[in-house]
Structure formats: structure tokens, C-alpha cells
Design a protein around this motif. Structure first.
Motif: not given
Length: 461
Positions: A235-237, A273-279
Motif C-alpha cells: 500500500t501507499t501512504f 517512498s511512502g510504500q508499506y508491505r503487510t504480510t
């Protein structure tokens, strides 16, 4: 008796043996079919075809004295030999393959190999029958077939090579029906495997992948990979959103997913860069799509409630006008507020939204404030079987136990998109404490909720 000849004994044997054999085989077939035994089919084949053909051939050859060179008798002999061969193959299949353990090489044997071997044996059996019954010379036939096979193989060597490689892959059985595969061109569940291709059900439809392609490429059998299956969502925030707050929100939304594997905590990390990874660990690869869809839908609402910028988008839903209207129509009647009380609470009231099925409240946790429903329905449930579920509508409120610092006994989930106004505990506590009658009424409601929840009295929690 000697004048009549030996044909009489054959006639008597057929007259007695055929009915007795039919009765015994019928009873045996019924008993096997009742138990669901695989031997019922061979017994039916023996009763319906082999026994009558054998009796007919004996009747013609031994009783009627028909010559063995008679075409009609030869046809009967041929049919008898064919049925006998099919019966032998059926018994062999039942006893050798169908009863084999799943983990043995017999259990892993692809059906196509069994079918091909059966076809070849039937061909050899028919050739031998033609040789003995009809006197045909089959040596030349086999030679012609061998030469023809070589010619066809040279002409179609590429196609035959692909088929053979696919057959060898089937023999190895790196996957079975129901397994989930991840290939360079497809990701889905195997629903059918035949001699030519594997049918993989993906999110885009049914993809037909030739076995030779699978045999020549690298793929992953997700079902047999071992461990917990996980789905990763990126996702991007907004770059100005605090990363720790974003990661906490992502994990909180992931924990509430109903398809998440119990006991496996989700993990969220920033990628820059505002990106996140959720597992997120899920029970099956089939939950990947629903888990991702639900997570992103709930995150849309949760990010706006937290004031974070999912996909760099800002939210202006909670306006002072909406908050003032909600205070006047919902909060004021419920808490018996005066105009001055409404004006005091106006700066602290937030109008928020929840997605369908999203949790508004969790049992065992102390609510952070009181939530007043302005639009939509909420379902209250409890692990206690003595407390049935309740549906709340417009005007109801949640989180009353926040005033007493006690955990809630109920889970609350939105049945549809819900709009509500939220007031934190510290902003409403002093106001409620200054109203003894209201405080007494709220205490009575809390005690009432702990004892029983019914549809007629289900406006609060």
C-alpha cells in the motif's frame, strides 16, 4: 444313457449350473454394491456377459455339436475371450491400484498410464484371440504396426516429445487435483489433469497449460510448500504520515480479518517512498483474494478515521457542519445535552465511517470513547451463549463502558456502511459526571447489558 451320448451331461450341467451361477453372482453383486465395494463391477461383468457367453459356447459346441470352424461359434469364442480379458484387467485394477495407499507408487500412478497399459493389453489379447480362434497371422500385423509407429514418431517427433515429457511429469506427480500452483503465467488451483494439459482455475478464469510447458518450466506448488501460507499486500501512504502510526494501523486492520490464520500475527514494514508491505497468514491460498479485497476495503475507512493519507488522498468528510448536526439529532437526545453542552462538545466530535463487516468494538477491550450511530446498522455478538446477538440502528451508541474504565463484553461489526460520530472519553467524561441523573441511568444500562441482551432493548452496549 451311453446311447444318448455325453452331450446329455453337458446339457444337464448347463441347465443346472447357469441358473445357479446367475443367482449366486446376483446375490454377491448386491452384497458388494451395498458395501460400496469396487469388486461389484467385475462381478456384474461376470454375471451379465462372461457366464452367459460361456454357457452358450458350451451349448453349441458340446450339445449341438457345432463345428469349431463355424463362423457363429468363432464369433462367440471371440466375444468370450474379449470379455474374459476385460474382466481380468478390471480385477487387476481393483486389487492392485484402487486399493493402493495414497503415498505408495501405485497410488501415485496417473490414471492415463493405467488406461494406456489397459488398452495395450486389450490389443495384445485380441490379437492372440484372432490368432487362436480365426487362425490369423499376427506377426505381419505387429511388424506393420511397428514400422508405422516409427514413421509416425519421426514425423511428429516434436509433438510426441512434448507428450512424453508431459507423461513423465504426470508420473512424477509434483501436484495433484486441488493443489495450488504458482507458474510464470498463472497462479491458481488445479481442477483437472489429463494426458495433454493441466487445467488451472485462476482469478481470470480457467487457464489450460500444456503438460510439456509445465515440465519445461519452474513452478511452485504452494499447497506442498509447508509452513503457513502468507499473502503480501503493498500500500501507499503520504510521505508525511508517521511510519510507526501507519504500520500500527495496517497491523490492526489485518488482525481483524476473519480469514486470517489464528495465532499468526501479521507484520507490517515500510519500504520507503511512502510504500508499506503487510504480510498476513491465511489458512489457504484460496483466501488470498478475499483477504486482500477485505483488507484494502477496510483500510480505506480506517485510514480516513486516523487522518492518514492512503494513496496520498485526503479526507474531508468530518466537517463542523456534519458534527454539529450529529450532536443535535443523536448525541443531545441520548445524553440530555443543553445547547451549551453541545457547543462544548462540538470541537471534539468527529464524524467517521466504517465499512461493511468492519469491527467497531472488540470484546475484552476498554473503548476509547463513545460512538453514536447516525446511519447504518451494527451487530452486537458475544461469546457467552446466554447473550444473543443484537442489531443496533440509527440513534444507538456504543462504548458506554469507557466511562467506567471497564472492558466491553460484546463485539460490534457493521452490517453495512455505517456513519457515526465519535467523542473520546476525556471530552465527555466531565460532562456526564456533572449530571447525576444521567450517570445513574447509564449505570443502570450497563448493569442491564451484563445481565441480558434482547432485540427490544438492544440500542446500547
Amino acid at each position: 444313457m451311453s446311447i444318448l451320448g455325453p452331450w446329455l451331461y453337458w446339457a444337464i450341467g448347463i441347465a443346472i449350473g447357469l441358473p445357479a451361477g446367475l443367482v449366486l453372482l446376483t446375490e454377491g453383486h448386491v452384497a458388494l454394491a451395498r458395501r460400496g465395494s469396487s469388486l461389484a463391477r467385475p462381478v456384474a461383468l461376470l454375471r451379465n456377459y462372461l457366464l452367459p457367453l460361456g454357457a452358450l459356447s458350451v451349448l453349441l459346441a458340446k450339445v449341438a455339436g457345432v463345428s469349431g470352424q463355424d463362423p457363429a461359434l468363432r464369433v462367440i469364442y471371440t466375444a468370450f475371450g474379449f470379455v474374459l480379458l476385460v474382466l481380468a484387467l478390471s480385477v487387476l485394477d481393483v486389487t492392485f491400484f484402487q486399493s493402493a495407499p495414497k503415498d505408495s507408487w501405485r497410488g501415485r500412478m496417473p490414471t492415463i498410464f493405467v488406461d494406456v497399459a489397459r488398452f495395450l493389453l486389450i490389443g495384445v489379447g485380441l490379437a492372440l484371440t484372432l490368432s487362436h480362434v480365426w487362425g490369423a497371422r499376427i506377426g505381419g500385423l505387429f511388424t506393420a504396426l511397428g514400422v508405422t509407429s516409427v514413421v509416425i514418431g519421426l514425423m511428429l517427433q516434436n509433438s510426441v516429445g512434448q507428450i512424453v515429457s508431459g507423461l513423465f511429469m504426470l508420473f512424477e506427480q509434483p501436484f495433484r487435483i486441488g493443489d495450488w500452483l504458482s507458474t510464470p503465467t498463472a497462479r491458481g488451483r488445479v481442477v483437472e489433469v489429463n494426458w495433454r494439459a493441466a487445467h488451472i482455475h485462476t482469478t481470470d478464469g480457467l487457464q489450460i497449460m500444456p503438460n510439456s510447458v509445465l515440465a519445461g518450466t519452474s513452478f511452485t506448488n504452494i499447497t506442498r510448500s509447508g509452513g503457513v501460507h502468507q499473502v503480501s499486500i503493498t500500500t501507499t501512504f503520504g510521505v508525511a504520515d508517521p511510519p510507526d502510526q501507519v504500520c500500527a494501523l495496517l497491523s490492526r486492520v489485518a488482525i481483524a480479518l476473519p480469514m486470517r490464520t489464528t495465532g499468526a500475527a501479521p507484520a507490517s514494514a515500510t519500504l520507503g517512498s511512502g510504500q508499506y508491505r503487510t504480510t498476513i497468514a491465511v489458512d489457504s491460498p484460496s483466501d488470498d483474494g478475499p483477504a486482500q479485497a477485505t483488507f484494502l476495503r477496510w483500510l480505506w475507512y480506517a485510514a480516513r478515521r486516523e487522518g492518514l493519507h492512503l494513496d496520498n488522498a485526503a479526507d474531508d468528510f468530518s466537517t463542523p457542519e456534519r458534527a454539529a448536526e450529529a450532536l443535535r439529532t443523536v448525541v443531545a437526545p441520548a445524553l440530555r445535552l443543553t445547547d451549551a453542552d453541545e457547543q462544548a462538545l462540538a470541537p471534539h466530535a468527529r464524524v467517521v465511517r466504517y465499512g461493511a463487516d468492519e469491527p467497531l468494538q472488540q470484546a475484552g477491550l476498554v473503548p476509547a470513547g463513545i460512538t453514536f450511530l447516525t446511519h447504518g446498522r451494527v451487530r452486537l455478538t458475544s461469546e457467552d451463549p446466554d447473550l444473543p446477538g443484537v442489531t443496533l440502528g440509527d440513534g444507538a451508541f456504543l462504548g458506554i463502558t469507557s466511562l467506567t474504565r471497564q472492558s466491553s463484553q460484546f463485539d460490534a461489526h457493521a452490517l453495512e456502511e455505517v456513519t457515526a460520530v465519535v467523542i473520546d472519553r476525556e471530552h465527555i467524561e466531565d460532562l456526564v459526571m456533572a449530571k447525576p441523573l444521567l450517570l445513574q441511568e447509564l449505570g443502570r444500562i450497563i448493569d442491564q447489558r451484563r445481565s441480558v441482551v434482547s432485540a427490544d432493548r438492544g440500542r446500547f452496549t
